[in-house]
Write an enzyme that holds these catalytic residues in place. Structure first.
Site, PDB file in Angstrom:
ATOM      1  N   LYS A   1      21.334  42.794  76.976  1.00 30.41           N
ATOM      2  CA  LYS A   1      22.269  43.059  75.988  1.00 30.41           C
ATOM      3  C   LYS A   1      21.730  42.838  74.448  1.00 30.41           C
ATOM      4  O   LYS A   1      21.741  43.493  73.619  1.00 30.41           O
ATOM      5  CB  LYS A   1      23.522  42.373  76.300  1.00 30.41           C
ATOM      6  CG  LYS A   1      24.627  42.383  75.325  1.00 30.41           C
ATOM      7  CD  LYS A   1      25.986  41.928  75.665  1.00 30.41           C
ATOM      8  CE  LYS A   1      26.442  40.572  75.127  1.00 30.41           C
ATOM      9  NZ  LYS A   1      26.633  40.348  73.638  1.00 30.41           N
TER      10      LYS A   1
ATOM     11  N   GLY B   1      31.323  42.120  70.140  1.00 29.13           N
ATOM     12  CA  GLY B   1      31.234  41.265  69.043  1.00 29.13           C
ATOM     13  C   GLY B   1      29.929  41.325  68.352  1.00 29.13           C
ATOM     14  O   GLY B   1      29.825  41.574  67.081  1.00 29.13           O
TER      15      GLY B   1
ATOM     16  N   ARG C   1      38.742  37.817  66.665  1.00 31.17           N
ATOM     17  CA  ARG C   1      37.681  37.060  66.268  1.00 31.17           C
ATOM     18  C   ARG C   1      37.440  37.027  64.834  1.00 31.17           C
ATOM     19  O   ARG C   1      37.409  38.207  64.175  1.00 31.17           O
ATOM     20  CB  ARG C   1      36.436  37.607  67.175  1.00 31.17           C
ATOM     21  CG  ARG C   1      36.345  37.339  68.724  1.00 31.17           C
ATOM     22  CD  ARG C   1      35.559  37.905  69.518  1.00 31.17           C
ATOM     23  NE  ARG C   1      34.161  37.249  69.567  1.00 31.17           N
ATOM     24  CZ  ARG C   1      33.173  37.594  70.186  1.00 31.17           C
ATOM     25  NH1 ARG C   1      33.225  38.693  70.942  1.00 31.17           N
ATOM     26  NH2 ARG C   1      31.911  36.897  69.882  1.00 31.17           N
TER      27      ARG C   1
ATOM     28  N   SER D   1      26.190  32.898  64.842  1.00 35.95           N
ATOM     29  CA  SER D   1      24.840  33.294  64.402  1.00 35.95           C
ATOM     30  C   SER D   1      24.935  34.699  63.805  1.00 35.95           C
ATOM     31  O   SER D   1      24.034  35.124  63.320  1.00 35.95           O
ATOM     32  CB  SER D   1      23.966  32.952  65.371  1.00 35.95           C
ATOM     33  OG  SER D   1      23.738  34.032  66.407  1.00 35.95           O
ATOM     34  N   GLN D   2      25.907  35.520  64.606  1.00 35.41           N
ATOM     35  CA  GLN D   2      25.859  37.175  64.256  1.00 35.41           C
ATOM     36  C   GLN D   2      26.055  37.300  62.874  1.00 35.41           C
ATOM     37  O   GLN D   2      25.362  38.308  62.330  1.00 35.41           O
ATOM     38  CB  GLN D   2      27.014  37.609  65.029  1.00 35.41           C
ATOM     39  CG  GLN D   2      26.791  37.211  66.573  1.00 35.41           C
ATOM     40  CD  GLN D   2      27.999  37.944  67.579  1.00 35.41           C
ATOM     41  OE1 GLN D   2      28.710  38.552  66.795  1.00 35.41           O
ATOM     42  NE2 GLN D   2      28.092  37.496  68.761  1.00 35.41           N
TER      43      GLN D   2
ATOM     44  N   ASP E   1      26.049  31.810  76.398  1.00 35.19           N
ATOM     45  CA  ASP E   1      26.647  33.168  77.124  1.00 35.19           C
ATOM     46  C   ASP E   1      26.491  32.700  78.344  1.00 35.19           C
ATOM     47  O   ASP E   1      27.421  33.369  79.415  1.00 35.19           O
ATOM     48  CB  ASP E   1      25.948  34.326  76.993  1.00 35.19           C
ATOM     49  CG  ASP E   1      26.465  34.898  75.466  1.00 35.19           C
ATOM     50  OD1 ASP E   1      25.714  36.018  75.122  1.00 35.19           O
ATOM     51  OD2 ASP E   1      27.344  34.455  74.736  1.00 35.19           O
TER      52      ASP E   1
ATOM     53  N   LYS F   1      34.805  33.578  71.480  1.00 36.29           N
ATOM     54  CA  LYS F   1      34.347  34.631  71.883  1.00 36.29           C
ATOM     55  C   LYS F   1      35.260  35.357  72.478  1.00 36.29           C
ATOM     56  O   LYS F   1      36.421  35.400  71.828  1.00 36.29           O
ATOM     57  CB  LYS F   1      33.231  33.940  73.219  1.00 36.29           C
ATOM     58  CG  LYS F   1      32.377  32.842  72.906  1.00 36.29           C
ATOM     59  CD  LYS F   1      31.073  33.280  72.104  1.00 36.29           C
ATOM     60  CE  LYS F   1      30.181  32.359  72.013  1.00 36.29           C
ATOM     61  NZ  LYS F   1      28.871  32.690  71.328  1.00 36.29           N
TER      62      LYS F   1
ATOM     63  N   ARG G   1      36.355  30.307  75.730  1.00 37.93           N
ATOM     64  CA  ARG G   1      35.682  29.963  76.634  1.00 37.93           C
ATOM     65  C   ARG G   1      35.562  28.283  77.008  1.00 37.93           C
ATOM     66  O   ARG G   1      35.216  28.155  77.934  1.00 37.93           O
ATOM     67  CB  ARG G   1      34.157  30.327  76.629  1.00 37.93           C
ATOM     68  CG  ARG G   1      34.452  32.080  76.704  1.00 37.93           C
ATOM     69  CD  ARG G   1      32.638  32.489  76.725  1.00 37.93           C
ATOM     70  NE  ARG G   1      32.722  33.909  76.986  1.00 37.93           N
ATOM     71  CZ  ARG G   1      31.871  34.844  76.732  1.00 37.93           C
ATOM     72  NH1 ARG G   1      30.729  34.371  76.238  1.00 37.93           N
ATOM     73  NH2 ARG G   1      32.081  35.895  77.054  1.00 37.93           N
TER      74      ARG G   1
ATOM     75  N   LYS H   1      32.109  45.161  80.313  1.00 37.28           N
ATOM     76  CA  LYS H   1      31.582  45.079  78.890  1.00 37.28           C
ATOM     77  C   LYS H   1      30.103  44.807  78.746  1.00 37.28           C
ATOM     78  O   LYS H   1      29.192  45.325  77.932  1.00 37.28           O
ATOM     79  CB  LYS H   1      32.289  43.507  78.291  1.00 37.28           C
ATOM     80  CG  LYS H   1      31.710  43.421  76.769  1.00 37.28           C
ATOM     81  CD  LYS H   1      32.463  42.170  76.296  1.00 37.28           C
ATOM     82  CE  LYS H   1      32.195  41.935  74.975  1.00 37.28           C
ATOM     83  NZ  LYS H   1      30.937  41.505  74.357  1.00 37.28           N
TER      84      LYS H   1
HETATM   85  O1  LIG Z   1      23.380  37.909  68.436  1.00 38.05           O
HETATM   86  C1  LIG Z   1      23.637  38.399  69.597  1.00 38.05           C
HETATM   87  O2  LIG Z   1      23.280  39.142  70.205  1.00 38.05           O
HETATM   88  C2  LIG Z   1      24.839  37.288  70.292  1.00 38.05           C
HETATM   89  C3  LIG Z   1      25.212  36.195  69.565  1.00 38.05           C
HETATM   90  C4  LIG Z   1      25.773  34.988  70.328  1.00 38.05           C
HETATM   91  O3  LIG Z   1      26.884  34.929  69.578  1.00 38.05           O
HETATM   92  P1  LIG Z   1      27.402  33.837  68.525  1.00 38.05           P
HETATM   93  O4  LIG Z   1      26.149  33.791  67.587  1.00 38.05           O
HETATM   94  O5  LIG Z   1      28.715  34.166  68.078  1.00 38.05           O
HETATM   95  O6  LIG Z   1      27.100  32.589  69.331  1.00 38.05           O
HETATM   96  C5  LIG Z   1      26.226  35.670  71.739  1.00 38.05           C
HETATM   97  O7  LIG Z   1      27.349  34.726  72.226  1.00 38.05           O
HETATM   98  C6  LIG Z   1      26.576  37.132  71.847  1.00 38.05           C
HETATM   99  O8  LIG Z   1      26.800  37.510  73.047  1.00 38.05           O
HETATM  100  C7  LIG Z   1      25.398  38.097  71.416  1.00 38.05           C
HETATM  101  C1  LIG Z   2      30.165  36.649  73.405  1.00 33.51           C
HETATM  102  C2  LIG Z   2      29.433  37.688  74.017  1.00 33.51           C
HETATM  103  O1  LIG Z   2      29.043  38.863  73.474  1.00 33.51           O
HETATM  104  P1  LIG Z   2      29.623  39.494  71.874  1.00 33.51           P
HETATM  105  O2  LIG Z   2      29.710  38.252  70.934  1.00 33.51           O
HETATM  106  O3  LIG Z   2      28.625  40.389  71.638  1.00 33.51           O
HETATM  107  O4  LIG Z   2      31.103  40.098  72.085  1.00 33.51           O
HETATM  108  C3  LIG Z   2      29.182  37.631  75.415  1.00 33.51           C
HETATM  109  O5  LIG Z   2      28.239  38.703  75.836  1.00 33.51           O
HETATM  110  O6  LIG Z   2      29.174  36.895  75.912  1.00 33.51           O
END
Ligand SMILES: O=C(O)C1=C[C@@H](OP(=O)(O)O)[C@@H](O)[C@H](O)C1
Ligand SMILES: C=C(OP(=O)(O)O)C(=O)O
Length: 455
Positions: free
Chosen positions: A31, A105, A134, A181-182, A327, A354, A358, A428
């Protein structure tokens, strides 16, 4: 290219006690890499090839977003194993556009960042109880500093969000990495396309650092130069850079692999053997996950891109910093529920933000099933039950694919089985998870609406 509709998945499944067979399932594609390679391709002038992209609700949302940014997408083959993306060099959509990002997300955050280059874009979700809750405030504040008009919902900037980017400029921004971190990854994808480029100062610490390094890796692979310090707290990206069309090969998905690995690790049957391939060695998340299974006492081996895990070992309690494999934590917790002794997983506060909470939702459902856990603000403590749990109850997935995976693992080790509601949310990231677990020997049954109705 039409949106691939998720196969109609059952909303309720029953997972009954079962031992697992020697199996070699093909795991889904990553993913994390599908997201990054597809966006890089959508931003490059010309055609890129993406080999073995993920197929899930999140990837469907991602492909909708790429098209909304002005890219053309089509499958090269009938099996949908090679995706061709023709980008335009930068987001181009002169008219106001709306993007439904589903429950994805990271897709949402990265599209918020890139959507800031459009005259007007509205990002919506059809999962108001999950993605709709979120926060995006940290990212919106940075975009406002860059001259973007942002209208989000409430103080936390939840979806739906409308952005107007006609006056966007570069410069220097501050972004918090405390909750996700997103937001940083979104700014990094945006940065090379800004007039004057971008400097970024990260404050309040940074969660999920391996995924920021994945962002950096993919941007560099796509031809973008990035200056940054190894603490990941300062970045500088020059203006005038262009994403380059490339051929990208997507590796296997470690968080999906973690769910099957955890199920086999928790198995009491020494003939349960799981073999998984396409798991890129040297991957930061993958190596940390491998070490975590070793730390709990699982019989796990790696040869190249193939991992073999044999069940039947009595797992023992362990302690880990959970953030690097954020994750994977729900299924790691599920395995720990069947270890001998106490396990402690710390530095996981971001799990509250999340698809579900979680920490509290996961612990509440596993407790219903008969597991013994202590949820904390940034820790989860598990008191293992190597003898298994009673089960015989209904538990809920809370709109969260990874809670469903964890609850399925608990169901396999219960005496009376578990009924999982909200099971359709598995789509998902891993639409075929329950089918796969059934093929591995799991006693998994879809319940009709009548059967599922509480007696
Ligand atoms: O950068 C990414 O692709 C992701 C970062 C993570 O989120 P966080 O940075 O909010 O922990 C992870 O939980 C998510 O599934 C995907
Ligand atoms: C948190 C997750 O994804 P996202 O943040 O992209 O919704 C996940 O895949 O567990």
């Amino acid at each position: 290219m039409s949106d691939r509709l998720s196969p109609s998945l059952p909303s309720t499944v029953m997972v009954s006690p079962s031992n697992l067979l020697p199996s070699q399932p093909e795991i889904p594609s990553s993913k994390y890499y599908t997201l990054r390679y597809a966006l890089a391709a959508a931003l490059a002038p010309g055609e890129s090839r993406i080999i073995l992209p993920a197929h899930s609700d999140d990837s469907d949302a991602l492909f909708r977003g790429c098209r909304a940014l002005g890219a053309e997408l089509r499958w090269e083959d009938e099996q949908e194993r090679v995706l061709l993306i023709r980008g335009t060099g930068r987001p181009y959509q002169p008219a106001p556009v709306t993007i439904n990002v589903g429950n994805a997300g990271a897709v949402a955050r990265l599209l918020i960042g890139l959507g800031a280059l459009l005259p007007e874009v509205t990002i919506v979700t059809d999962h108001p109880q999950s993605l709709g809750k979120r926060p995006n405030r940290e990212l919106l504040e940075a975009l406002i500093t860059l001259g973007v008009q942002c209208e989000g919902s409430g103080l936390e900037g939840c979806l739906p969000i409308t952005l107007r980017g006609s006056a966007i400029h570069g410069g220097r921004v501050t972004v918090s990495g405390a909750r996700s971190s997103q937001f940083l990854s979104a700014l990094l994808f945006l940065a090379p396309l800004l007039p004057d480029g971008l400097e970024i100062d990260v404050v309040d610490g940074l969660k999920s650092q391996p995924l920021v390094r994945t962002t950096i890796e993919v941007l560099q692979e796509a031809g973008i130069q990035i200056e940054y310090d190894t603490s990941l707290l300062y970045f500088r990206i020059a203006a005038g850079q262009h994403y380059q069309p490339r051929e990208f090969q997507i590796p296997g998905d470690y968080p999906s692999a973690a769910a099957l690995l955890a199920a086999y690790a928790a198995s009491t049957d020494p003939t349960s053997q799981l073999t998984l391939s396409r798991l890129r060695p040297g991957d930061e998340v993958g190596e940390y996950l491998f070490a975590t299974f070793q730390r709990m006492g699982a019989d796990i081996q790696r040869t190249g891109d193939t991992i073999v895990l044999r069940g039947g070992r009595r797992l023992h309690g362990f302690e880990i910093d959970g953030d690097p494999i954020t994750d994977c934590i729900p299924v790691v917790v599920a395995a720990a529920c069947f270890a001998e002794g106490e396990s402690r997983i710390y530095n996981v506060e971001s799990l509250h933000y999340k698809e579900s909470d979680r920490i509290n939702d996961l612990c509440a459902e596993l407790r219903k099933a008969g597991c013994t856990l202590e949820p904390g603000q940034d820790t989860i403590i598990i008191h293992g039950r190597p003898e298994g749990i009673e089960g015989g109850v209904t538990v809920d997935g809370h709109n969260d694919h990874r809670l469903l995976m964890a609850l399925a693992i608990a169901g396999l080790r219960s005496q009376r089985g578990l009924t999982l509601t909200g099971a359709e949310h598995i789509a998902k990231s891993y639409p075929h998870f329950f089918e796969e677990l059934r093929r591995c020997g799991g006693n998994i049954r879809s319940l009709t609406t009548k059967e599922a109705r509480p007696s």
